[in-house]
Each structure stands twice: as C-alpha cells, then as structure tokens.
Design an enzyme around this catalytic site. Structure first.
Site, PDB file in Angstrom:
ATOM      1  N   LYS A 113       1.289   4.068  -2.974  1.00  0.00           N
ATOM      2  CA  LYS A 113       0.875   5.455  -2.715  1.00  0.00           C
ATOM      3  C   LYS A 113       2.055   6.424  -2.852  1.00  0.00           C
ATOM      4  O   LYS A 113       1.868   7.582  -3.242  1.00  0.00           O
ATOM      5  CB  LYS A 113       0.245   5.553  -1.325  1.00  0.00           C
ATOM      6  N   THR A 146     -14.003   5.961   6.940  1.00  0.00           N
ATOM      7  CA  THR A 146     -14.658   5.330   5.791  1.00  0.00           C
ATOM      8  C   THR A 146     -14.603   3.817   6.027  1.00  0.00           C
ATOM      9  O   THR A 146     -13.916   3.361   6.953  1.00  0.00           O
ATOM     10  CB  THR A 146     -13.884   5.642   4.493  1.00  0.00           C
ATOM     11  N   TYR A 187       0.836  -1.205   0.000  1.00  0.00           N
ATOM     12  CA  TYR A 187       0.000   0.000   0.000  1.00  0.00           C
ATOM     13  C   TYR A 187       0.872   1.257   0.000  1.00  0.00           C
ATOM     14  O   TYR A 187       0.690   2.165  -0.823  1.00  0.00           O
ATOM     15  CB  TYR A 187      -0.908  -0.030   1.233  1.00  0.00           C
TER      16      TYR A 187
HETATM   17  P1  NAP Z   1     -13.458   3.181   0.700  1.00  0.00           P
HETATM   18  O1  NAP Z   1     -14.646   3.803   1.317  1.00  0.00           O
HETATM   19  O2  NAP Z   1     -13.155   1.753   0.943  1.00  0.00           O
HETATM   20  O3  NAP Z   1     -13.500   3.473  -0.874  1.00  0.00           O
HETATM   21  C1  NAP Z   1     -12.628   2.871  -1.769  1.00  0.00           C
HETATM   22  C2  NAP Z   1     -13.191   3.104  -3.152  1.00  0.00           C
HETATM   23  O4  NAP Z   1     -12.298   2.559  -4.145  1.00  0.00           O
HETATM   24  C3  NAP Z   1     -14.537   2.424  -3.342  1.00  0.00           C
HETATM   25  O5  NAP Z   1     -15.402   3.280  -4.050  1.00  0.00           O
HETATM   26  C4  NAP Z   1     -14.185   1.219  -4.183  1.00  0.00           C
HETATM   27  O6  NAP Z   1     -15.296   0.881  -4.999  1.00  0.00           O
HETATM   28  C5  NAP Z   1     -13.048   1.768  -5.022  1.00  0.00           C
HETATM   29  N1  NAP Z   1     -12.230   0.701  -5.580  1.00  0.00           N
HETATM   30  C6  NAP Z   1     -11.389  -0.136  -4.925  1.00  0.00           C
HETATM   31  N2  NAP Z   1     -10.857  -1.025  -5.758  1.00  0.00           N
HETATM   32  C7  NAP Z   1     -11.351  -0.743  -6.985  1.00  0.00           C
HETATM   33  C8  NAP Z   1     -11.189  -1.310  -8.268  1.00  0.00           C
HETATM   34  N3  NAP Z   1     -10.366  -2.367  -8.473  1.00  0.00           N
HETATM   35  N4  NAP Z   1     -11.871  -0.795  -9.311  1.00  0.00           N
HETATM   36  C9  NAP Z   1     -12.689   0.275  -9.125  1.00  0.00           C
HETATM   37  N5  NAP Z   1     -12.881   0.861  -7.933  1.00  0.00           N
HETATM   38  C10 NAP Z   1     -12.230   0.351  -6.881  1.00  0.00           C
HETATM   39  O7  NAP Z   1     -12.146   3.945   1.160  1.00  0.00           O
HETATM   40  P2  NAP Z   1     -11.730   5.495   1.244  1.00  0.00           P
HETATM   41  O8  NAP Z   1     -11.144   5.664   2.576  1.00  0.00           O
HETATM   42  O9  NAP Z   1     -12.804   6.396   0.789  1.00  0.00           O
HETATM   43  O10 NAP Z   1     -10.546   5.470   0.183  1.00  0.00           O
HETATM   44  C11 NAP Z   1     -10.435   6.408  -0.884  1.00  0.00           C
HETATM   45  C12 NAP Z   1      -8.953   6.640  -1.136  1.00  0.00           C
HETATM   46  O11 NAP Z   1      -8.398   7.293  -0.007  1.00  0.00           O
HETATM   47  C13 NAP Z   1      -8.152   5.375  -1.348  1.00  0.00           C
HETATM   48  O12 NAP Z   1      -7.237   5.549  -2.420  1.00  0.00           O
HETATM   49  C14 NAP Z   1      -7.407   5.215  -0.047  1.00  0.00           C
HETATM   50  O13 NAP Z   1      -6.203   4.500  -0.199  1.00  0.00           O
HETATM   51  C15 NAP Z   1      -7.192   6.661   0.345  1.00  0.00           C
HETATM   52  N6  NAP Z   1      -6.927   6.905   1.769  1.00  0.00           N
HETATM   53  C16 NAP Z   1      -7.790   6.481   2.719  1.00  0.00           C
HETATM   54  C17 NAP Z   1      -7.517   6.718   4.056  1.00  0.00           C
HETATM   55  C18 NAP Z   1      -8.434   6.241   5.176  1.00  0.00           C
HETATM   56  O14 NAP Z   1      -8.018   6.246   6.341  1.00  0.00           O
HETATM   57  N7  NAP Z   1      -9.681   5.856   4.886  1.00  0.00           N
HETATM   58  C19 NAP Z   1      -6.361   7.432   4.423  1.00  0.00           C
HETATM   59  C20 NAP Z   1      -5.503   7.882   3.421  1.00  0.00           C
HETATM   60  C21 NAP Z   1      -5.804   7.607   2.092  1.00  0.00           C
HETATM   61  P3  NAP Z   1     -15.826  -0.600  -5.314  1.00  0.00           P
HETATM   62  O15 NAP Z   1     -15.541  -1.455  -4.124  1.00  0.00           O
HETATM   63  O16 NAP Z   1     -17.291  -0.375  -5.575  1.00  0.00           O
HETATM   64  O17 NAP Z   1     -15.070  -0.995  -6.544  1.00  0.00           O
END
Ligand code: NAP
Length: 254
Positions: free
Chosen positions: A161, A192, A157
């Site tokens: 990133k 999330t 991961y």
């Molecule tokens: P989330 O609610 O789990 O959302 C992840 C999204 O990515 C979902 O809409 C999922 O949709 C989509 N996704 C995953 N794999 C995919 C694929 N192979 N094809 C198409 N869509 C895909 O998580 P989030 O926290 O909002 O994450 C959004 C971004 O923020 C991510 O890049 C994550 O790494 C980053 N981030 C999150 C955090 C945190 O603490 N939550 C912190 C730093 C960065 P489907 O499952 O419907 O495909």
C-alpha cells in the site's frame, strides 16, 4: 447528481465493500461503470442493481493479477462505453497475518501482486485510453496501515500500500501536463468483509475503533464519497496527493 455525467469509469474490487458502494455511487452520478473482481455472481448482481436504478454498467470477472484482465477492463470501457475517464484501482487483500520473520515469500508475493503490481498493470493499460480522451483521474486505494499506524502482522500489506502512494505520485508527475490526475486514497478502518476479518473479535473491533478520533469504523459509502471527490471535477486541482480519509487515526494518541 450528475457529478460524473458522460464519464466512463473502471472500478476494481467492486464485488464487495468500498468498490461495490463506489460503483453504485459513480453510476448514480452519471458515470458508465465497468466493474471488476473475481466473483462473477456478485458483479452481475451489482450490474443489475445499477441498471434497475437507471444506470449503465458492465462486469468483467477475473483475477486482477492477470495483465489480460487489466487490458480487458479497458477494452470493455472503450468498446462498450466509448472511452475511459476514471479508474478506481481499489481491489485488495490483506494476506497472512504473520510477523515478518514468519512471512513466506509466496504470501508476500501474492499480497504484492494483488495490491501493487495489479494496480501498476491497471494503470499501464488505463493511461493510454485516458490520453486519447485528453485526461482522466486515477485513484489508488492505499491505507492508513503502515502510514500512520504500524499494524503488527501486516508487513506485506503495508509495503504494497506504501508502494501505491509512490506509484501514484510518479504517475501524477509523468502525465499531469497531459491532463491526467493521480491520487492515493487512504481509508481508515472500514466496515467491510476485509475490515471485519481484521477486527474479528469484540476486543479487536474495540481496539480498531479506538484508533480513530471518531471512535468508529467508516461505512464503505463514506469512503466511496471520497473516491467520488477524487474522480470528479470537484478535485480538478488535486493530484499527487495521499488523501487520508481515516476518521482521525493520524491525530489520535489515546
Ligand atoms: P472487501 O470488501 O474485502 O473487498 C475487496 C475487493 O477486492 C473485493 O471486491 C474482491 O473481489 C477484490 N479482490 C481481491 N483480490 C482480488 C483479485 N486477485 N482479483 C480481483 N479482485 C480482487 O474489502 P474493502 O474493505 O472494500 O477493500 C477495498 C480496498 O480498500 C482494498 O484495497 C483494501 O486494502 C482497502 N482498505 C480497506 C480498509 C478496511 O478497513 N476495510 C482500510 C483501508 C484500506 P473478489 O473476492 O470477488 O475477487
């Protein structure tokens, strides 16, 4: 209101979390949005919610690892809404929580393909559409993990990133003269499904919250506001940056 009036935006990872909130916010600010993820029902519900609020949206369901999906997102933006100005390449996954010596190549590849290669494929198809518009804004969702905190069990991961930061900076240099800006957004822990899967016990949640100076997780809508800043003309002189929106993780040592 109207910070994105007459703009067209692609938002990936829009079925949940940060992307879901960003799609609603961008549409509220006047953008026509093309929303992507694998889960069609969630995307359809999002489109309906945006339309009920008076906005315009189209859903493209598919796996972001597939170049045809990256191409189709752009085709829908151009074909339905007339062009592309903003791409929030935000879809992501954490992958297996194994230490590096126990990480399979299959797991490594799945995480790299989803988080990094898919963003490259996205940009590859988004940039030509932006060039025909005379510019645009690309945003890549990176993370604090591996940047300011080496989080055990997140080698693939963190590598994916970090790769996004490098990719984003090179795009900023390659296309800046043609009006395209490119930035990485580095959220802190965010409430999330992904954030809750990492912080999945009271103890781990307290640990993650404690990493932040603000002693809490971000709401996804707070990260969406930062994406809006990078998408909009409010950040017209901001490019090539890795923007921390991390509640003070980077300055916390207690
Ligand atoms: P989330 O609610 O789990 O959302 C992840 C999204 O990515 C979902 O809409 C999922 O949709 C989509 N996704 C995953 N794999 C995919 C694929 N192979 N094809 C198409 N869509 C895909 O998580 P989030 O926290 O909002 O994450 C959004 C971004 O923020 C991510 O890049 C994550 O790494 C980053 N981030 C999150 C955090 C945190 O603490 N939550 C912190 C730093 C960065 P489907 O499952 O419907 O495909």
């Amino acid at each position: 209101m109207n910070q994105l009036k007459d703009k067209v935006a692609i938002i990936t990872g829009a079925s949940s979390g940060i992307g879901y909130e960003a799609a609603k916010l961008f549409a509220k600010e006047g953008a026509k949005v093309v929303v992507g993820a694998r889960r069609k029902a969630e995307l359809d519900a999002l489109v309906a919610e945006i339309e009920r609020a008076g906005g315009q949206a189209m859903a493209v369901a598919g796996d972001i690892q597939d170049e045809a999906v990256a191409r189709h997102l752009v085709e829908v933006a151009v074909g339905t809404f007339g062009g592309l100005d903003i791409a929030f390449n935000n879809a992501g996954m954490t992958g297996d929580a194994n230490p590096v010596h126990e990480l399979s190549i299959a797991s490594w590849s799945e995480t790299l393909n989803t988080n990094l290669t898919a963003a490259f494929l996205g940009a590859k198809h988004q940039i030509p559409a932006m060039l025909t518009r005379g510019g645009g804004s690309l945003i890549f969702t990176s993370t604090f993990v591996g940047h300011t905190v080496g989080f055990p069990g997140m080698g693939a991961y963190a590598a994916s990133k970090a790769g996004l930061i490098g990719l984003s900076k090179v795009i900023a240099a390659e296309y800046g003269a043609q009006g395209i800006r490119s930035n990485a957004l580095l959220p802190g822990g965010t409430d999330t499904p992904m954030g809750r899967a990492v912080a999945n016990t009271p103890e781990s949640l307290a640990f993650v919250q404690g990493l932040h100076a603000l002693k809490r997780l971000a709401k996804p809508a707070e990260i969406a506001q930062s994406a809006l800043y990078l998408a909009s003309d409010a950040s017209s002189f901001v490019t090539g940056t890795a923007m921390l929106v991390d509640g003070g993780v980077s300055i916390t040592r207690t």
